[in-house]
Design an enzyme around this catalytic site. Structure first.
Site, PDB file in Angstrom:
ATOM      1  CE  LYS A 107     -49.880   1.799  66.252  1.00  0.00           C
ATOM      2  NZ  LYS A 107     -49.367   1.841  67.620  1.00  0.00           N
TER       3      LYS A 107
HETATM    4  N1  GLU Z   1     -51.319   3.769  70.000  1.00  0.00           N
HETATM    5  C1  GLU Z   1     -50.899   3.432  71.311  1.00  0.00           C
HETATM    6  C2  GLU Z   1     -49.710   2.496  71.254  1.00  0.00           C
HETATM    7  O1  GLU Z   1     -48.972   2.477  70.312  1.00  0.00           O
HETATM    8  C3  GLU Z   1     -52.044   2.933  72.177  1.00  0.00           C
HETATM    9  C4  GLU Z   1     -52.670   1.656  71.751  1.00  0.00           C
HETATM   10  C5  GLU Z   1     -53.915   1.287  72.540  1.00  0.00           C
HETATM   11  O2  GLU Z   1     -54.243   1.967  73.503  1.00  0.00           O
HETATM   12  O3  GLU Z   1     -54.552   0.299  72.151  1.00  0.00           O
HETATM   13  O4  GLU Z   1     -49.408   1.811  72.176  1.00  0.00           O
END
Ligand code: GLU
Length: 476
Positions: A107
């Site tokens: 993240k």
């Molecule tokens: N930000 C989104 C999540 O928390 C999508 C992550 C992604 O598609 O890699 O799942």
């Protein structure tokens, strides 16, 4: 966090992890290896804007590399900090494992209020942040693939992809370095709606099981259920819209930054969204009651509560007052570990974040595969499928003529049956299948084991089990 006794977001995720791990039989030490975040990179960089150098702080945290690339969004918000990105990266690991997206968890975040900057300024900031990450392989099609999250969307992903391309001119798979891109920049149909769509599919699947509906002290179908949603951003908006338009849910409360609006008769999601776009908030929306302290509406009587904004919104200070018998966590970490315990004791059913909002990363997975295969889904098979359907329709046509008035095809059958699936239909079908399968895997443990009281523990058991299996396969 509202209370001094409340743990941090990362500690909260770890507490939930520990509850599940206590029910597992993992080899010594593996539990800690899975739980801890492998690495968090902090970057501080300057960008010359409005006549001076502004320094920004960003993060990219890699939680687990048991599978690569690692995956997870990049968030733009003032509240971004190391604890938060690490909690979110951990959730990505568990989320990907649960829905069988072949990624580790990661993240990122940038401490910035995107509304304070003009588009060209945001582009320069994003490109500079991307540059820092790309040169360290923290954005890379085979190692680390970001995506949108709070405060970011297609536009930012397009800038990141372009920045990668400039720095890696001969990488034929360069477009797969990030997902959630615009369609004409290598994106996939259905990615923007995906997380909200996944929330809808998750609820549809729960409601296919009367036993589970009963566990949530509800009955019947989704039709007419009173829903309160917090956050009409990309996730909350799509979830509420689909539930209203396709499943007959009644949206009785919408909580936004500037307060909340409620209506027993139901709020039209599309109109509220347009109102927010125009007026910057929900205040003044006609034929609804405005509540200045929006958080109070989390405690409103309803059938389904959908927190689709920030983490920690249901915490020790309000959990006891929450009346919804069913909560679906469209946001990451909206219910703290302490609140989870209070709600569980009250018999509230919580559909956990790592499952409920996994639609986004699931469709990101499809986009990544599309980028690597360099071909749009459905391009090869669609017309062939249509031709085969045509054969059946021709036969039915002949039968129709022969049988005269005694039988005929339903009017829109031909049209519906003849149309081969395009990319959007295929994406939705893949997402629906993923959400159903993951629900089944949680459900088997929820109902099948006496020591598993709730869906969250079940979700952790499934995902930790899968991560542990990968480690075993690596010989660790
Ligand atoms: N930000 C989104 C999540 O928390 C999508 C992550 C992604 O598609 O890699 O799942």
């Amino acid at each position: 966090m509202n209370s001094a006794q409340e743990p941090s977001f990362r500690e909260s995720v770890d507490l939930m992890f520990n509850r599940a791990v206590a029910l597992m039989d993992l080899p010594p030490g593996l539990e800690e290896k899975i739980r801890v975040c492998n690495a968090t990179y902090t970057v501080r960089f300057g960008v010359r804007l409005r006549g001076k150098i502004h320094t920004f702080t960003g993060y990219r945290s890699v939680h687990s590399e048991h599978m690569e690339p690692v995956k997870g969004g990049i968030r733009y918000a003032m509240g971004v900090n190391q604890d938060e990105v690490e909690a979110l990266a951990a959730l990505m690991t568990y989320k990907c494992a649960l829905v069988e997206a072949p990624f580790g968890g990661s993240k990122g975040g940038l401490r910035i209020d995107p509304r304070e900057w003009e588009e060209d300024e945001l582009e320069r900031i994003t490109r500079r942040f991307a540059y820092e990450l790309i040169k360290r392989d923290l954005v890379n099609p085979s190692q680390n693939v970001p995506a949108p999250d709070m405060g970011t969307g297609e536009r930012e992903m397009a800038w990141i992809a372009d920045q990668y391309k400039r720095m890696n001119t001969t990488d034929i798979n360069g477009r797969a370095c990030v997902t959630g891109k615009p369609i004409n920049g290598g994106g996939i149909q259905g990615r923007t709606e995906a997380t909200g769509r996944g929330v809808q599919y998750a609820l549809q699947e729960l409601f296919r099981h009367p036993e589970d509906v009963k566990a949530a002290k509800l009955s019947g179908t989704l039709d007419g259920k009173r829903v309160v949603v917090q956050g009409l951003g990309n996730v909350g908006y799509h979830a509420a819209k689909f539930l209203q338009e396709e499943d007959g849910c009644k949206i009785t409360g919408i909580i936004e930054r500037d307060g909340a609006i409620t209506s027993d008769a139901g709020l039209d999601v599309e109109s509220v969204r347009n109102w927010i776009m125009k007026h910057g908030g929900v205040k003044g929306f006609p034929d609804a009651t405005y509540v200045e302290n929006g958080g109070l509406v989390l405690e409103q009587d309803c059938d389904i509560l959908i927190p689709a904004a920030l983490e920690g919104v249901i915490n020790l200070s309000n959990a006891a007052n929450v009346k919804a018998p069913l909560i679906i966590e469209a946001a990451n970490g909206p219910v703290t570990a302490g609140a989870d315990e209070i709600l569980r004791k009250k018999g509230c059913v919580i559909v956990p974040d790592m499952y409920a909002n996994a639609g986004g990363v699931t469709v990101s997975y499809f986009e990544w595969v599309k980028n690597l295969s360099h071909i749009r889904f459905g391009r090869l098979g669609r017309r062939q499928e249509e031709a085969r359907h045509q054969l059946i329709v021709d036969e039915l046509n002949a039968l129709d003529t022969e049988l005269g008035d005694s039988w005929s095809m339903t009017p829109d059958f031909k049209q519906k049956y003849l149309r081969g699936a395009g990319e959007l239909e295929l994406v939705r079908s893949g997402l629906d299948d993923t959400m159903r399968a993951a629900y089944q895997s949680m459900r088997e443990l929820w109902h099948g084991r006496d020591d598993v009281e709730d869906l969250r523990t079940a979700a952790y058991l499934v995902s930790i089990g899968k991560v542990a299996d990968s480690y075993r396969a690596l010989g660790l």
